[in-house]
Scaffold this motif. Structure first.
Motif, mmCIF file in Angstrom:
data_model
loop_
_atom_site.group_PDB
_atom_site.id
_atom_site.type_symbol
_atom_site.label_atom_id
_atom_site.label_comp_id
_atom_site.label_asym_id
_atom_site.label_seq_id
_atom_site.Cartn_x
_atom_site.Cartn_y
_atom_site.Cartn_z
ATOM 1 N N MET A 32 0.821 -1.208 0.000
ATOM 2 C CA MET A 32 0.000 0.000 0.000
ATOM 3 C C MET A 32 0.858 1.263 0.000
ATOM 4 S SD MET A 32 -2.974 -1.077 -0.385
ATOM 5 C CE MET A 32 -3.627 0.592 -0.410
ATOM 6 N N ALA A 35 2.209 1.686 -3.472
ATOM 7 C CA ALA A 35 1.144 2.052 -4.401
ATOM 8 C C ALA A 35 0.712 3.502 -4.224
ATOM 9 C CB ALA A 35 -0.050 1.115 -4.214
ATOM 10 N N ARG A 36 0.554 3.934 -2.972
ATOM 11 C CA ARG A 36 0.117 5.319 -2.732
ATOM 12 C C ARG A 36 1.138 6.305 -3.296
ATOM 13 N NH1 ARG A 36 -0.997 3.278 2.746
ATOM 14 N NH2 ARG A 36 -3.223 2.794 2.925
ATOM 15 N N SER A 39 1.091 6.242 -7.089
ATOM 16 C CA SER A 39 -0.106 6.915 -7.575
ATOM 17 C C SER A 39 0.076 8.423 -7.578
ATOM 18 C CB SER A 39 -1.315 6.530 -6.718
ATOM 19 O OG SER A 39 -2.486 7.159 -7.181
ATOM 20 N N VAL A 74 -5.230 -2.114 -3.378
ATOM 21 C CA VAL A 74 -4.563 -1.084 -4.188
ATOM 22 C C VAL A 74 -5.522 -0.566 -5.252
ATOM 23 C CG1 VAL A 74 -2.780 -0.697 -5.939
ATOM 24 C CG2 VAL A 74 -2.211 -1.900 -3.816
ATOM 25 N N THR A 78 -6.692 3.306 -4.799
ATOM 26 C CA THR A 78 -5.952 4.247 -5.645
ATOM 27 C C THR A 78 -6.535 4.384 -7.041
ATOM 28 O OG1 THR A 78 -4.429 2.600 -6.579
ATOM 29 C CG2 THR A 78 -3.837 3.565 -4.437
#
Length: 360
Positions: A32, A35-36, A39, A74, A78
């Motif tokens: 996470m 991914a954050r 993004s 995810v 996102t």
């Protein structure tokens, strides 16, 4: 394969298409966090390996099925598309059930026609983008064969991923790029999108930027890059992963060439290339004519066609000269090997011509 489609039908996806994420999913927090941050950098296709094929037992082989929920999170939080590697029909079944957006097939699996056919069978009737990495060895036909198996199963949204080739030769690369192979793949299948995986080619994070630039210079459609929230602490392939912020810097500094630009002076240079190529063909034809004359001489004097010492001497001399003139030794070695093989064939033809009357 004229009806092959791009891996995504989203017209707003920028060029080049970027697939990024950690080599392996290690924990929900790591997935996470990566991914954050990705993004925020504008990445819209997230990758993470759940099942990791290892050369030897005992290493980290991925978290497996329990990581599926992390990638679904995810996607939900996102809005990114998610992808993972599949190597068995069971992997395919599990990620399809979970609603993953795409899958990729790794180099070791591509090299196994039996495994490729099983995966193709498990994907039959499914409309999902599939990326196929090149096999470990520099075998173009094996790569094309893997793509054809998927195509025959009805997969139309697919792309090739160039991740380099294993070699015993010492090199700065983890896997030698051998750019001529993906270039030939594109010539053979013009419709196929080609992504470059600079992480696996380089094996070191400092090589990702220059390799990415080379791929863009060659007109590749996208990049697949390994990016981890804390690369040095990664459980697999730590040396070749970059932070999301570093990835953003690399992409911002990568120059995207204008494919539509056609200048008159470029056409003039291309005409010089065409003329030189014509001259090369004529020179090679003359060389083969001389090779046949040598074959006739060897036949008359009862000499063997293959004389290895002479060939090794010629090969060493030509590769040294190529290096002096600014060319790669490996390029000249490959070229001379091809010329030598044709010369031997020409000489063998002369011997066959001599034998024909006796056969009749």
């Amino acid at each position: 394969m004229e009806d092959i489609k791009p891996i995504t039908t989203n017209d707003t996806l920028p060029h080049p298409k970027i697939i990024a994420g950690p080599c392996s999913a290690e924990s929900e927090e790591q997935v996470m966090e990566s991914a954050r941050r990705l993004s925020k950098c504008g990445i819209r296709l997230f990758r993470a390996g759940l099942w990791k094929p290892r050369t030897k037992p005992g290493g980290f082989e991925g978290v497996g099925t329990r990581g599926i929920a992390w990638l679904r999170r995810v996607k939900e939080e996102t809005g990114m598309k998610v992808a993972t590697e599949v190597a068995t029909p069971r992997h395919v079944e599990e990620v399809l059930r979970a609603g993953f957006d795409m899958v990729w097939i790794g180099a070791r699996t591509t090299a196994n026609p039996f495994a490729m056919q099983e995966i193709a069978d498990s994907l039959e009737g499914v409309d999902i983008p599939v990326l196929v990495k090149n096999p470990v060895s520099p075998d173009l036909e094996l790569w094309i064969g893997a793509l054809e198996r998927l195509y025959n199963a009805g997969i139309r949204r697919m792309a090739a991923v160039h991740r380099g080739f294993s070699s015993l030769d010492k090199s700065i690369y983890r896997n030698r790029p051998m750019w001529g192979i993906p270039i030939e793949l594109k010539r053979r299948i013009p419709e196929i999108e080609i992504f470059c995986d600079p992480s696996h080619i380089g094996g070191k994070r400092e090589l990702i930027a220059p390799i990415s630039q080379q791929a863009m210079d060659l007109g590749f459609e996208g990049l697949m890059i390994e990016s981890h929230c804390t690369p040095d602490a990664a459980w697999s392939d730590a040396a070749q992963q970059v932070t999301p912020e570093r990835l953003s810097e690399i992409l911002c500094n990568t120059i995207i060439r204008d494919k539509s630009c056609e200048a008159q002076d470029l056409n003039e240079l291309r005409s010089q290339i065409d003329k030189t190529d014509d001259e090369l063909v004529e020179l090679l034809a003359h060389r083969m004519k001389v090779a046949r004359m040598i074959g006739s001489y060897k036949r008359r004097h009862n000499m063997p066609v293959l004389q290895r010492d002479r060939y090794e001497e010629l090969l060493a001399r030509r590769t040294d000269e190529a290096e002096r003139l600014g060319m790669e030794r490996e390029f000249m070695r490959t070229l001379m090997q091809a010329i030598h093989e044709e010369s031997v064939r020409q000489q063998m033809d002369v011997l066959d011509e001599k034998c024909e009357p006796e056969k009749r």
